[in-house]
Scaffold this motif. Sequence first.
Motif, mmCIF file in Angstrom:
data_model
loop_
_atom_site.group_PDB
_atom_site.id
_atom_site.type_symbol
_atom_site.label_atom_id
_atom_site.label_comp_id
_atom_site.label_asym_id
_atom_site.label_seq_id
_atom_site.Cartn_x
_atom_site.Cartn_y
_atom_site.Cartn_z
ATOM 1 N N GLY A 150 26.582 31.582 39.340
ATOM 2 C CA GLY A 150 25.267 31.753 40.319
ATOM 3 C C GLY A 150 25.137 33.383 40.388
ATOM 4 N N ASP A 151 25.421 34.098 39.323
ATOM 5 C CA ASP A 151 25.350 35.686 39.338
ATOM 6 C C ASP A 151 26.129 36.237 40.533
ATOM 7 O OD1 ASP A 151 23.694 35.520 37.086
ATOM 8 O OD2 ASP A 151 21.756 35.052 38.435
ATOM 9 N N LEU A 152 27.301 35.942 40.739
ATOM 10 C CA LEU A 152 27.977 36.656 41.778
ATOM 11 C C LEU A 152 28.754 37.791 41.300
ATOM 12 C CD1 LEU A 152 28.990 33.284 43.820
ATOM 13 C CD2 LEU A 152 27.187 34.758 44.170
ATOM 14 N N GLY A 153 28.634 37.888 40.142
ATOM 15 C CA GLY A 153 29.432 39.155 39.589
ATOM 16 C C GLY A 153 30.567 38.824 38.723
ATOM 17 N N ASN A 154 31.234 39.834 38.173
ATOM 18 C CA ASN A 154 32.585 39.752 37.799
ATOM 19 C C ASN A 154 33.649 40.173 38.394
ATOM 20 O OD1 ASN A 154 31.430 38.595 35.014
ATOM 21 N ND2 ASN A 154 31.095 41.014 34.605
ATOM 22 N N TYR A 155 34.726 39.446 38.318
ATOM 23 C CA TYR A 155 36.056 39.997 39.159
ATOM 24 C C TYR A 155 37.238 39.890 38.244
ATOM 25 C CZ TYR A 155 32.872 38.597 42.972
ATOM 26 O OH TYR A 155 31.737 38.322 43.881
ATOM 27 N N PHE A 156 37.854 40.988 38.656
ATOM 28 C CA PHE A 156 39.207 41.073 37.926
ATOM 29 C C PHE A 156 40.481 40.915 38.611
ATOM 30 C CE2 PHE A 156 35.851 44.372 37.076
ATOM 31 C CZ PHE A 156 35.777 44.069 35.564
ATOM 32 N N ILE A 157 41.304 40.075 38.048
ATOM 33 C CA ILE A 157 42.691 39.994 38.373
ATOM 34 C C ILE A 157 43.858 40.820 37.831
ATOM 35 C CG2 ILE A 157 44.335 37.954 39.144
ATOM 36 C CD1 ILE A 157 41.481 37.604 40.235
ATOM 37 N N SER A 169 42.902 41.106 43.292
ATOM 38 C CA SER A 169 41.520 40.613 42.953
ATOM 39 C C SER A 169 40.709 41.983 43.106
ATOM 40 C CB SER A 169 41.007 39.550 43.509
ATOM 41 O OG SER A 169 40.850 39.612 44.875
ATOM 42 N N GLY A 170 39.732 42.271 42.327
ATOM 43 C CA GLY A 170 38.919 43.431 42.413
ATOM 44 C C GLY A 170 37.604 42.805 42.016
ATOM 45 N N MET A 171 36.457 43.610 42.478
ATOM 46 C CA MET A 171 35.090 43.192 41.921
ATOM 47 C C MET A 171 34.326 44.406 41.119
ATOM 48 S SD MET A 171 31.732 42.295 44.507
ATOM 49 C CE MET A 171 31.406 43.735 44.748
ATOM 50 N N GLU A 172 33.834 43.956 40.225
ATOM 51 C CA GLU A 172 32.936 44.899 39.442
ATOM 52 C C GLU A 172 32.034 45.527 40.059
ATOM 53 O OE1 GLU A 172 31.756 44.539 34.958
ATOM 54 O OE2 GLU A 172 30.392 43.457 36.250
ATOM 55 N N PRO A 182 28.270 48.429 34.230
ATOM 56 C CA PRO A 182 29.153 48.895 35.424
ATOM 57 C C PRO A 182 29.797 50.016 35.376
ATOM 58 C CG PRO A 182 30.310 47.587 33.349
ATOM 59 C CD PRO A 182 28.864 47.654 32.942
ATOM 60 N N THR A 183 30.198 50.553 36.455
ATOM 61 C CA THR A 183 30.673 51.760 36.545
ATOM 62 C C THR A 183 32.438 51.872 36.189
ATOM 63 O OG1 THR A 183 31.621 51.414 38.871
ATOM 64 C CG2 THR A 183 29.360 52.205 38.631
ATOM 65 N N SER A 184 33.019 52.752 36.418
ATOM 66 C CA SER A 184 34.408 53.156 35.777
ATOM 67 C C SER A 184 35.315 52.317 37.119
ATOM 68 C CB SER A 184 34.654 54.209 35.315
ATOM 69 O OG SER A 184 34.519 55.582 36.649
ATOM 70 N N ASP A 185 34.622 52.258 38.236
ATOM 71 C CA ASP A 185 35.274 51.901 39.443
ATOM 72 C C ASP A 185 35.351 50.617 39.765
ATOM 73 O OD1 ASP A 185 36.324 54.617 39.769
ATOM 74 O OD2 ASP A 185 34.869 54.866 41.280
ATOM 75 N N ILE A 186 36.178 49.862 40.578
ATOM 76 C CA ILE A 186 36.024 48.491 40.877
ATOM 77 C C ILE A 186 36.463 48.622 42.493
ATOM 78 C CG2 ILE A 186 36.906 47.648 38.779
ATOM 79 C CD1 ILE A 186 39.611 46.989 40.061
ATOM 80 N N TYR A 187 35.934 47.460 43.067
ATOM 81 C CA TYR A 187 36.340 47.321 44.561
ATOM 82 C C TYR A 187 37.574 46.356 44.743
ATOM 83 C CZ TYR A 187 32.068 49.242 46.885
ATOM 84 O OH TYR A 187 31.176 50.208 46.874
ATOM 85 N N GLU A 188 38.853 46.817 45.327
ATOM 86 C CA GLU A 188 39.895 46.218 45.356
ATOM 87 C C GLU A 188 39.717 45.235 46.651
ATOM 88 O OE1 GLU A 188 44.167 47.347 44.451
ATOM 89 O OE2 GLU A 188 44.144 47.718 46.649
ATOM 90 N N LEU A 189 40.031 44.054 46.330
ATOM 91 C CA LEU A 189 39.761 42.951 47.537
ATOM 92 C C LEU A 189 41.184 42.648 48.181
ATOM 93 C CD1 LEU A 189 37.093 40.946 45.682
ATOM 94 C CD2 LEU A 189 36.616 42.662 47.181
ATOM 95 N N GLY A 235 24.123 47.235 56.384
ATOM 96 C CA GLY A 235 24.716 48.960 56.660
ATOM 97 C C GLY A 235 25.531 49.159 55.578
ATOM 98 N N LEU A 236 26.222 48.435 54.757
ATOM 99 C CA LEU A 236 27.101 48.743 53.521
ATOM 100 C C LEU A 236 26.644 48.087 52.385
ATOM 101 C CD1 LEU A 236 30.489 48.977 55.548
ATOM 102 C CD2 LEU A 236 29.324 51.007 54.743
ATOM 103 N N PRO A 237 25.649 48.408 51.800
ATOM 104 C CA PRO A 237 25.080 47.660 50.654
ATOM 105 C C PRO A 237 26.097 47.900 49.765
ATOM 106 C CG PRO A 237 23.973 49.644 50.956
ATOM 107 C CD PRO A 237 24.374 49.540 52.441
ATOM 108 N N GLY A 238 26.260 46.453 48.978
ATOM 109 C CA GLY A 238 27.391 46.494 47.867
ATOM 110 C C GLY A 238 28.724 46.551 48.218
ATOM 111 N N VAL A 239 29.181 46.676 49.409
ATOM 112 C CA VAL A 239 30.688 47.036 49.973
ATOM 113 C C VAL A 239 31.016 45.524 50.211
ATOM 114 C CG1 VAL A 239 32.384 48.058 51.160
ATOM 115 C CG2 VAL A 239 30.182 49.398 50.403
ATOM 116 N N PRO A 240 31.976 44.971 49.469
ATOM 117 C CA PRO A 240 32.626 43.545 50.097
ATOM 118 C C PRO A 240 33.199 43.928 51.314
ATOM 119 C CG PRO A 240 33.106 44.118 47.978
ATOM 120 C CD PRO A 240 32.531 45.388 48.354
#
Length: 487
Positions: A150-157, A169-172, A182-189, A235-240
């Motif tokens: 569903g175009d929810l993005g890529n996730y890294f384990i 887990s992290g989000m691209e 993609p950027t060189s960073d990920i969001y750590e979940l 208020g925080l676009p793109g931030v999980p």
Amino acid sequence: MNQPKPDWYEQAKGGPFAKPLFTEEMKQEVNRQVMEERPRKRNFAMWTAALTIGVCLTGLLLFIYPNINSPAPAPASPEPSLNLESPSPVPPESTQTPETQVPELDEQIRLVYENPLDFPGAYPVDLRRVEATRIPKASVIVKRTIEAEGDLGNYFIYVKNEGDSQLYSGMEILTGGVGTLPTSDIYELGPAGELPYLDDIEVRGSYIFGEFYIRIYGVCGANCVTNDWIHFEEGLPGVPIRDFQLNTHIQEVDIDEDGISEVIATISSTIGEVGIFKKINGQIRFVDLNKAFQAEHPYSVIYDHNRKIFSAIFPNLKRMYQYKKGEDVMELIQNAEGGKDPLIIGGLYDGTDSIQLQVGKASLEANWFKVPYKDFGLYLPSSIKEVKFEDGSEYEAENGMGIIQFRDADESTLPYLRKESDLAQYSEYVGTEFWGDDKSIRYDYFLYEHDEERRTYIAIRYKTKDTEQIRPLFLSVVANIRYAPDN
């Protein structure tokens, strides 16, 4: 340093009497008696004398020197009167445990939802609002990449260090919208289980509490799982953002059929525990069904996801409950004694055109069909079609794997049936007929009784080799049969 001696010390040391009780005259009297007996039985008399002296001395020593570790003797109490009508006391090791009393419950139980944080330790839930942290992707060791549907993005384990077992887990993070680099960073979940269960981790869209989330499911052991729901805010676009974490097995179900899914949590250890989480006035609230059913330890509550039935387990008794449509009320379906569960939810048809059938982990939309010439109906998913005949209808899986038939409740028309162990748990199960020398075709019969006069047999026919594939769907359909009189 010398400690002062207790009162009993001098008594034990010198004896409770001023003069010795076994005097010299007593000794001489014993010897005299021994000598008088000697002519008759010499050896026997000698042993008798020795034994007599030994017994006397032993008794005297025990009387004079009590056990110094014993407490001081209690004052003497009056001798109790004998009551011949009183039963003899039972020794502690023979005390009989009173028979367990199963609680009496109403046929309808109104549920009270409370703050889950008021139940510390009952369910591992975390409602803190946590914004994901941005970290360099190069700082972790990626073990698996998941492309969510569903175009929810890529996730890294990943793990943080070589040799670690703890997974995260992290989000691209994309440079722009969908389809950009993609950027060189990920969001750590957050934590996502243990390395041996890497392939069991799932990332999927989730609609609970009337809102959209992304759910990350991880496994950390045989009976250890993690569930993290993340969402996004303007208020925080793109931030999980994670504000709901539940580390136990769950099902996302619209249990009250109001169009909004709740979360049913189950814990299986020495007993079965079930709780329901739902949002009330914008706050996540919780009800403990073990408490509501008075089935706390050592009793159990279990949830049947396929039939949406909650069972309170007591000794030799199971009480089956179903959530009432549109209300926070549990309705008693059946008291099932002897360890058998009801398969068919039944009840009077209430005009609902469609419901969600639970088949394993899948939820299938099913539409209402009235059975011609009978006072019953059923809900069918799109994979089962009605086949009409002059004298009625039967319902066939479109892949030809099986059919569902309704038959008159006339026992004389039944073929020879035998009970098979794989369906014996259901109270409505009547028996099975096999066709073919190799038993390649199987008919399973069930009896649904709305009451004593309104009854019908249901037969499901399928190839024996397709049992695991088609029978769960057929059983889910049969479970949702309704009584639907024409008038």
